[in-house]
Design a protein around this motif. Structure first.
Motif, PDB file in Angstrom:
ATOM      1  N   CYS A 131      -6.279   9.224  12.574  1.00 47.12           N
ATOM      2  CA  CYS A 131      -7.150   7.756  12.192  1.00 47.12           C
ATOM      3  C   CYS A 131      -7.764   7.529  10.916  1.00 47.12           C
ATOM      4  N   THR A 132      -8.289   8.640  10.412  1.00 48.78           N
ATOM      5  CA  THR A 132      -8.781   8.343   8.918  1.00 48.78           C
ATOM      6  C   THR A 132      -7.716   8.120   7.787  1.00 48.78           C
ATOM      7  N   LEU A 133      -6.744   8.855   7.860  1.00 46.48           N
ATOM      8  CA  LEU A 133      -5.504   8.683   6.804  1.00 46.48           C
ATOM      9  C   LEU A 133      -4.952   7.116   7.213  1.00 46.48           C
ATOM     10  N   GLN A 134      -4.788   6.773   8.403  1.00 48.24           N
ATOM     11  CA  GLN A 134      -4.002   5.788   8.767  1.00 48.24           C
ATOM     12  C   GLN A 134      -4.976   4.509   7.965  1.00 48.24           C
ATOM     13  N   ALA A 135      -6.436   4.589   8.156  1.00 48.95           N
ATOM     14  CA  ALA A 135      -7.173   3.678   7.709  1.00 48.95           C
ATOM     15  C   ALA A 135      -7.442   3.599   6.198  1.00 48.95           C
TER      16      ALA A 135
ATOM     17  N   GLY B 163     -11.922  -1.200  15.274  1.00 48.37           N
ATOM     18  CA  GLY B 163     -13.183  -1.160  14.766  1.00 48.37           C
ATOM     19  C   GLY B 163     -13.796  -0.016  15.844  1.00 48.37           C
ATOM     20  N   SER B 164     -13.351   0.678  16.796  1.00 48.03           N
ATOM     21  CA  SER B 164     -13.897   1.563  17.572  1.00 48.03           C
ATOM     22  C   SER B 164     -13.880   2.825  16.903  1.00 48.03           C
ATOM     23  N   LEU B 165     -14.750   3.824  17.267  1.00 49.91           N
ATOM     24  CA  LEU B 165     -14.896   4.964  16.672  1.00 49.91           C
ATOM     25  C   LEU B 165     -13.844   6.020  17.258  1.00 49.91           C
ATOM     26  N   GLU B 166     -13.290   6.863  16.618  1.00 56.10           N
ATOM     27  CA  GLU B 166     -12.379   8.124  17.098  1.00 56.10           C
ATOM     28  C   GLU B 166     -13.209   9.086  16.965  1.00 56.10           C
ATOM     29  N   LEU B 167     -13.554   9.836  18.129  1.00 53.69           N
ATOM     30  CA  LEU B 167     -14.287  10.990  18.413  1.00 53.69           C
ATOM     31  C   LEU B 167     -13.651  12.036  18.874  1.00 53.69           C
ATOM     32  N   GLY B 168     -12.309  11.976  18.839  1.00 54.10           N
ATOM     33  CA  GLY B 168     -11.370  13.018  19.483  1.00 54.10           C
ATOM     34  C   GLY B 168     -11.341  14.316  18.755  1.00 54.10           C
ATOM     35  N   ASP B 169     -10.340  15.002  18.853  1.00 50.00           N
ATOM     36  CA  ASP B 169     -10.283  16.502  18.241  1.00 50.00           C
ATOM     37  C   ASP B 169      -9.857  16.136  16.687  1.00 50.00           C
ATOM     38  N   ILE B 170      -9.766  17.216  15.962  1.00 51.93           N
ATOM     39  CA  ILE B 170      -9.850  16.804  14.525  1.00 51.93           C
ATOM     40  C   ILE B 170      -8.217  16.183  14.022  1.00 51.93           C
ATOM     41  N   THR B 171      -7.268  16.496  14.864  1.00 51.69           N
ATOM     42  CA  THR B 171      -5.927  15.752  14.627  1.00 51.69           C
ATOM     43  C   THR B 171      -6.092  14.416  14.618  1.00 51.69           C
ATOM     44  N   LEU B 172      -6.664  13.883  15.642  1.00 50.38           N
ATOM     45  CA  LEU B 172      -6.701  12.484  16.179  1.00 50.38           C
ATOM     46  C   LEU B 172      -7.625  11.896  15.012  1.00 50.38           C
ATOM     47  N   GLN B 173      -8.879  12.650  14.629  1.00 47.02           N
ATOM     48  CA  GLN B 173      -9.523  11.986  13.701  1.00 47.02           C
ATOM     49  C   GLN B 173      -8.989  11.911  12.238  1.00 47.02           C
ATOM     50  N   SER B 174      -8.111  12.931  11.782  1.00 43.63           N
ATOM     51  CA  SER B 174      -7.434  13.018  10.620  1.00 43.63           C
ATOM     52  C   SER B 174      -6.534  11.942  10.808  1.00 43.63           C
TER      53      SER B 174
ATOM     54  N   ASN C 202      -9.790  -1.474 -13.518  1.00 46.28           N
ATOM     55  CA  ASN C 202      -8.550  -1.097 -14.722  1.00 46.28           C
ATOM     56  C   ASN C 202      -7.613  -0.380 -14.042  1.00 46.28           C
ATOM     57  N   GLY C 203      -7.129  -0.962 -12.969  1.00 41.95           N
ATOM     58  CA  GLY C 203      -5.738  -0.367 -12.043  1.00 41.95           C
ATOM     59  C   GLY C 203      -6.206   0.696 -11.572  1.00 41.95           C
ATOM     60  N   ILE C 204      -7.365   1.275 -11.325  1.00 34.64           N
ATOM     61  CA  ILE C 204      -7.911   2.430 -10.566  1.00 34.64           C
ATOM     62  C   ILE C 204      -8.527   1.860  -9.336  1.00 34.64           C
ATOM     63  N   MET C 205      -8.243   2.552  -8.143  1.00 34.80           N
ATOM     64  CA  MET C 205      -8.810   2.040  -6.868  1.00 34.80           C
ATOM     65  C   MET C 205      -9.414   3.270  -6.333  1.00 34.80           C
ATOM     66  N   VAL C 206     -10.556   3.050  -5.621  1.00 33.31           N
ATOM     67  CA  VAL C 206     -11.456   4.125  -5.124  1.00 33.31           C
ATOM     68  C   VAL C 206     -11.758   3.626  -3.517  1.00 33.31           C
ATOM     69  N   SER C 207     -11.541   4.423  -2.367  1.00 30.43           N
ATOM     70  CA  SER C 207     -11.651   3.943  -0.956  1.00 30.43           C
ATOM     71  C   SER C 207     -12.298   5.397  -0.400  1.00 30.43           C
ATOM     72  N   THR C 208     -13.143   4.838   0.533  1.00 31.78           N
ATOM     73  CA  THR C 208     -13.396   6.100   1.386  1.00 31.78           C
ATOM     74  C   THR C 208     -13.386   5.575   2.835  1.00 31.78           C
ATOM     75  N   GLN C 209     -12.803   6.557   3.926  1.00 33.03           N
ATOM     76  CA  GLN C 209     -12.610   6.041   4.907  1.00 33.03           C
ATOM     77  C   GLN C 209     -12.984   7.071   6.154  1.00 33.03           C
ATOM     78  N   VAL C 210     -13.162   6.631   7.045  1.00 33.07           N
ATOM     79  CA  VAL C 210     -13.781   7.663   8.321  1.00 33.07           C
ATOM     80  C   VAL C 210     -12.883   7.177   9.633  1.00 33.07           C
ATOM     81  N   PRO C 211     -13.100   8.028  10.457  1.00 31.92           N
ATOM     82  CA  PRO C 211     -12.369   7.925  11.701  1.00 31.92           C
ATOM     83  C   PRO C 211     -12.485   6.945  12.600  1.00 31.92           C
ATOM     84  N   VAL C 212     -12.191   5.450  12.048  1.00 32.76           N
ATOM     85  CA  VAL C 212     -12.718   4.259  12.816  1.00 32.76           C
ATOM     86  C   VAL C 212     -11.108   3.690  12.901  1.00 32.76           C
ATOM     87  N   ARG C 213     -10.712   3.193  14.221  1.00 27.64           N
ATOM     88  CA  ARG C 213      -9.579   2.720  14.446  1.00 27.64           C
ATOM     89  C   ARG C 213      -9.512   1.371  13.968  1.00 27.64           C
TER      90      ARG C 213
END
Length: 126
Positions: free
Chosen positions: A52-56, A39-50, A25-36
């Motif tokens: 990556c996560t917000l870009q995803a 498809g590779s994992l971002e395991l760097g510091d919190i700035t890099l992970q943040s 009904n027009g509402i969307m839900v998404s969960t994202q993690v630090p994956v580039r």
């Protein structure tokens, strides 16, 4: 799931056990993690992970017909609440006033060893 009034946009990773975005009904839900994007994992510091996560999250919402400026609520999961200030600096590059409603939650661990942040967002479609 086969509910006709719910739409699920699959995660691009065929092995994922979660949809990228679910909408109702027009509402969307998404969960994202630090994956580039590759498809590779971002395991760097919190700035890099943040970043990556917000870009995803941005990519997932745009693929589903929404955008970051349509986000109404975020739940931010951090494995170390001391990372909150660094997350907030990245957050301010992806969002602007009026800020989404949000909560930051400290957790003992996330699904992958080394992940420090995960974000669940609720956004309006369109």
């Amino acid at each position: 799931m086969s509910n006709q009034d719910l739409d699920f946009l699959p995660d691009p990773d065929a092995d994922s056990l979660s949809s990228d975005v679910a909408s109702f009904n027009g509402i969307m839900v998404s969960t994202q993690v630090p994956v580039r994007a590759d498809g590779s994992l971002e395991l760097g510091d919190i700035t890099l992970q943040s970043e990556c996560t917000l870009q995803a999250l941005k990519v997932a919402l745009e693929r589903a017909g929404s955008s970051m400026d349509r986000v109404m609520h975020l739940t931010i999961y951090l494995t170390d609440m001391a990372d909150r200030a660094a997350f907030n600096e990245v957050y301010k590059r992806f969002f602007a006033k009026p800020w989404p409603v949000r909560a930051a939650v400290g957790v003992a661990a996330l699904a992958v060893d080394g992940w420090r942040v995960e974000v669940t967002a609720m956004a309006a479609k369109g």
